[in-house]
Motif scaffolding. Structure first.
Motif, PDB file in Angstrom:
ATOM      1  N   UNK A 120       3.664   6.055  -5.297  1.00  0.00           N
ATOM      2  CA  UNK A 120       3.599   6.257  -6.748  1.00  0.00           C
ATOM      3  C   UNK A 120       2.377   7.086  -7.124  1.00  0.00           C
ATOM      4  N   UNK A 121       1.250   6.770  -6.487  1.00  0.00           N
ATOM      5  CA  UNK A 121      -0.008   7.463  -6.766  1.00  0.00           C
ATOM      6  C   UNK A 121       0.115   8.945  -6.440  1.00  0.00           C
ATOM      7  N   UNK A 122       0.685   9.252  -5.294  1.00  0.00           N
ATOM      8  CA  UNK A 122       0.867  10.644  -4.885  1.00  0.00           C
ATOM      9  C   UNK A 122       1.821  11.380  -5.834  1.00  0.00           C
ATOM     10  N   UNK A 123       2.880  10.704  -6.260  1.00  0.00           N
ATOM     11  CA  UNK A 123       3.821  11.365  -7.186  1.00  0.00           C
ATOM     12  C   UNK A 123       3.108  11.743  -8.483  1.00  0.00           C
ATOM     13  N   UNK A 124       2.271  10.833  -9.000  1.00  0.00           N
ATOM     14  CA  UNK A 124       1.487  11.169 -10.183  1.00  0.00           C
ATOM     15  C   UNK A 124       0.500  12.279  -9.913  1.00  0.00           C
ATOM     16  N   UNK A 125      -0.126  12.256  -8.724  1.00  0.00           N
ATOM     17  CA  UNK A 125      -1.072  13.300  -8.360  1.00  0.00           C
ATOM     18  C   UNK A 125      -0.415  14.658  -8.216  1.00  0.00           C
ATOM     19  N   UNK A 126       0.775  14.686  -7.625  1.00  0.00           N
ATOM     20  CA  UNK A 126       1.503  15.954  -7.466  1.00  0.00           C
ATOM     21  C   UNK A 126       1.858  16.522  -8.836  1.00  0.00           C
ATOM     22  N   UNK A 127       2.302  15.661  -9.754  1.00  0.00           N
ATOM     23  CA  UNK A 127       2.631  16.124 -11.103  1.00  0.00           C
ATOM     24  C   UNK A 127       1.413  16.763 -11.767  1.00  0.00           C
ATOM     25  N   UNK A 177      10.572   2.654   5.638  1.00  0.00           N
ATOM     26  CA  UNK A 177      11.881   2.388   6.238  1.00  0.00           C
ATOM     27  C   UNK A 177      11.721   1.590   7.533  1.00  0.00           C
ATOM     28  N   UNK A 178      10.707   1.919   8.310  1.00  0.00           N
ATOM     29  CA  UNK A 178      10.452   1.195   9.553  1.00  0.00           C
ATOM     30  C   UNK A 178      10.111  -0.273   9.290  1.00  0.00           C
ATOM     31  N   UNK A 179       9.649  -0.567   8.098  1.00  0.00           N
ATOM     32  CA  UNK A 179       9.263  -1.937   7.728  1.00  0.00           C
ATOM     33  C   UNK A 179      10.318  -2.613   6.868  1.00  0.00           C
ATOM     34  N   UNK A 180      11.515  -2.027   6.826  1.00  0.00           N
ATOM     35  CA  UNK A 180      12.615  -2.604   6.068  1.00  0.00           C
ATOM     36  C   UNK A 180      12.420  -2.553   4.568  1.00  0.00           C
ATOM     37  N   UNK A 181      11.650  -1.578   4.103  1.00  0.00           N
ATOM     38  CA  UNK A 181      11.352  -1.455   2.676  1.00  0.00           C
ATOM     39  C   UNK A 181      11.609  -0.027   2.237  1.00  0.00           C
ATOM     40  N   UNK A 182      11.411   0.249   0.950  1.00  0.00           N
ATOM     41  CA  UNK A 182      11.588   1.594   0.423  1.00  0.00           C
ATOM     42  C   UNK A 182      10.652   1.803  -0.776  1.00  0.00           C
ATOM     43  N   UNK A 183      10.448   3.045  -1.189  1.00  0.00           N
ATOM     44  CA  UNK A 183       9.592   3.301  -2.361  1.00  0.00           C
ATOM     45  C   UNK A 183      10.138   2.592  -3.593  1.00  0.00           C
ATOM     46  N   UNK A 184       9.241   2.302  -4.529  1.00  0.00           N
ATOM     47  CA  UNK A 184       9.671   1.671  -5.775  1.00  0.00           C
ATOM     48  C   UNK A 184      10.306   2.718  -6.688  1.00  0.00           C
ATOM     49  N   UNK A 185      11.201   2.272  -7.500  1.00  0.00           N
ATOM     50  CA  UNK A 185      11.788   3.172  -8.502  1.00  0.00           C
ATOM     51  C   UNK A 185      12.485   4.342  -7.906  1.00  0.00           C
ATOM     52  N   UNK A 214       6.310  11.097   4.650  1.00  0.00           N
ATOM     53  CA  UNK A 214       5.845  10.269   5.758  1.00  0.00           C
ATOM     54  C   UNK A 214       5.841   8.796   5.360  1.00  0.00           C
ATOM     55  N   UNK A 215       5.368   8.497   4.142  1.00  0.00           N
ATOM     56  CA  UNK A 215       5.305   7.102   3.705  1.00  0.00           C
ATOM     57  C   UNK A 215       6.697   6.515   3.528  1.00  0.00           C
ATOM     58  N   UNK A 216       7.674   7.329   3.154  1.00  0.00           N
ATOM     59  CA  UNK A 216       9.059   6.849   3.071  1.00  0.00           C
ATOM     60  C   UNK A 216       9.549   6.430   4.456  1.00  0.00           C
ATOM     61  N   UNK A 217       9.191   7.204   5.488  1.00  0.00           N
ATOM     62  CA  UNK A 217       9.560   6.846   6.861  1.00  0.00           C
ATOM     63  C   UNK A 217       8.885   5.539   7.285  1.00  0.00           C
ATOM     64  N   UNK A 242       0.836  -1.213   0.000  1.00  0.00           N
ATOM     65  CA  UNK A 242       0.000   0.000   0.000  1.00  0.00           C
ATOM     66  C   UNK A 242       0.866   1.256   0.000  1.00  0.00           C
ATOM     67  N   UNK A 243       1.872   1.302   0.868  1.00  0.00           N
ATOM     68  CA  UNK A 243       2.726   2.488   0.968  1.00  0.00           C
ATOM     69  C   UNK A 243       3.498   2.718  -0.324  1.00  0.00           C
ATOM     70  N   UNK A 244       3.931   1.653  -0.972  1.00  0.00           N
ATOM     71  CA  UNK A 244       4.624   1.804  -2.256  1.00  0.00           C
ATOM     72  C   UNK A 244       3.681   2.274  -3.356  1.00  0.00           C
ATOM     73  N   UNK A 245       2.507   1.636  -3.435  1.00  0.00           N
ATOM     74  CA  UNK A 245       1.540   2.031  -4.463  1.00  0.00           C
ATOM     75  C   UNK A 245       1.052   3.457  -4.237  1.00  0.00           C
ATOM     76  N   UNK A 246       0.812   3.829  -2.979  1.00  0.00           N
ATOM     77  CA  UNK A 246       0.299   5.170  -2.704  1.00  0.00           C
ATOM     78  C   UNK A 246       1.382   6.227  -2.907  1.00  0.00           C
TER      79      UNK A 246
END
Length: 218
Positions: free
Chosen positions: A166-173, A210-218, A204-207, A160-164
């Motif tokens: 990406x979703x937010x980045x598209x929305x911001x653009x 990180x707490x879950x041992x993951x990071x944003x895609x791409x 916030x989602x990047x944080x 969810x955090x990864x998909x959202x």
């Protein structure tokens, strides 16, 4: 008060501010004489309203999915805030289209056609092509939504955090496109608020990733 609670408060405050602003019948526009000015169906104002309403619809859907698939309070709270804020904003955008007597769906017009090609591509990015149910930049595909529905617990949170993100980045653009192209007034102010709020939520989602041992895609 933790960072998720601060982000939640900020999102609610922004939603309330823009909800109040949306009561202006002309959406903040006039023709210089005080008379309301209605944008054309092909204008950036109308295109942004149509496309962002659809973009927001998917964000609300994803947020309700993860709310039911995890017990983590930080992610559930973030998802609830995103769903509430974007559902409210979607109502404003569709309300403006009704007020302008413009269609909510424009047949034969591809999504984001109201944005110039260079704005849609961004710095160094390839041109987005609709595929597998994803109609605009940042939107999840049908396959990704099916994966989110099937995921549980930490796996659901990370996806969810990864998909959202990406979703937010598209929305911001797209929101920045309206800031640059839409007529001055409430809609452009709403778009600027989206740029600010969603940028904060991306951090916030990047944080949280990180707490879950993951990071944003791409």
């Amino acid at each position: 008060m933790n960072r998720t609670q601060w982000a939640a408060i900020a999102a609610v405050v922004l939603a309330l501010l823009f909800a109040g602003a949306a009561t202006v019948a002309s959406a903040g526009r006039d023709d210089g004489t005080g008379a309301p000015r209605t944008p054309s169906a092909g204008s950036p104002d109308a295109g942004f309203a149509r496309d962002m309403a659809l973009h927001h619809q998917q964000a609300v859907e994803m947020s309700f999915i993860v709310r039911d698939n995890t017990d983590d309070e930080d992610v559930r709270r973030l998802a609830y805030d995103i769903a509430n804020t974007q559902a409210n904003q979607r109502g404003m955008l569709l309300g403006w289209l009704d007020m302008w007597k413009l269609p909510k769906v424009e047949s034969g017009i591809e999504p984001m056609a109201w944005m110039p090609m260079d704005m849609r591509m961004g710095a160094g990015h390839a041109m987005f092509e609709p595929h597998d149910g994803a109609l605009m930049e940042g939107m999840a595909t049908t396959t990704e939504l099916d994966r989110l529905r099937a995921a549980r617990g930490k796996a659901a949170e990370v996806l969810y955090l990864q998909l959202m993100t990406d979703h937010h980045k598209g929305g911001v653009m797209m929101a920045q496109g309206c800031v640059d192209l839409c007529a001055a007034g409430t809609e452009r102010d709403l778009a600027q608020g989206m740029v600010t709020a969603q940028g904060s939520e991306i951090r916030l989602m990047a944080d949280l990733l990180r707490e879950r041992g993951a990071k944003p895609r791409g």
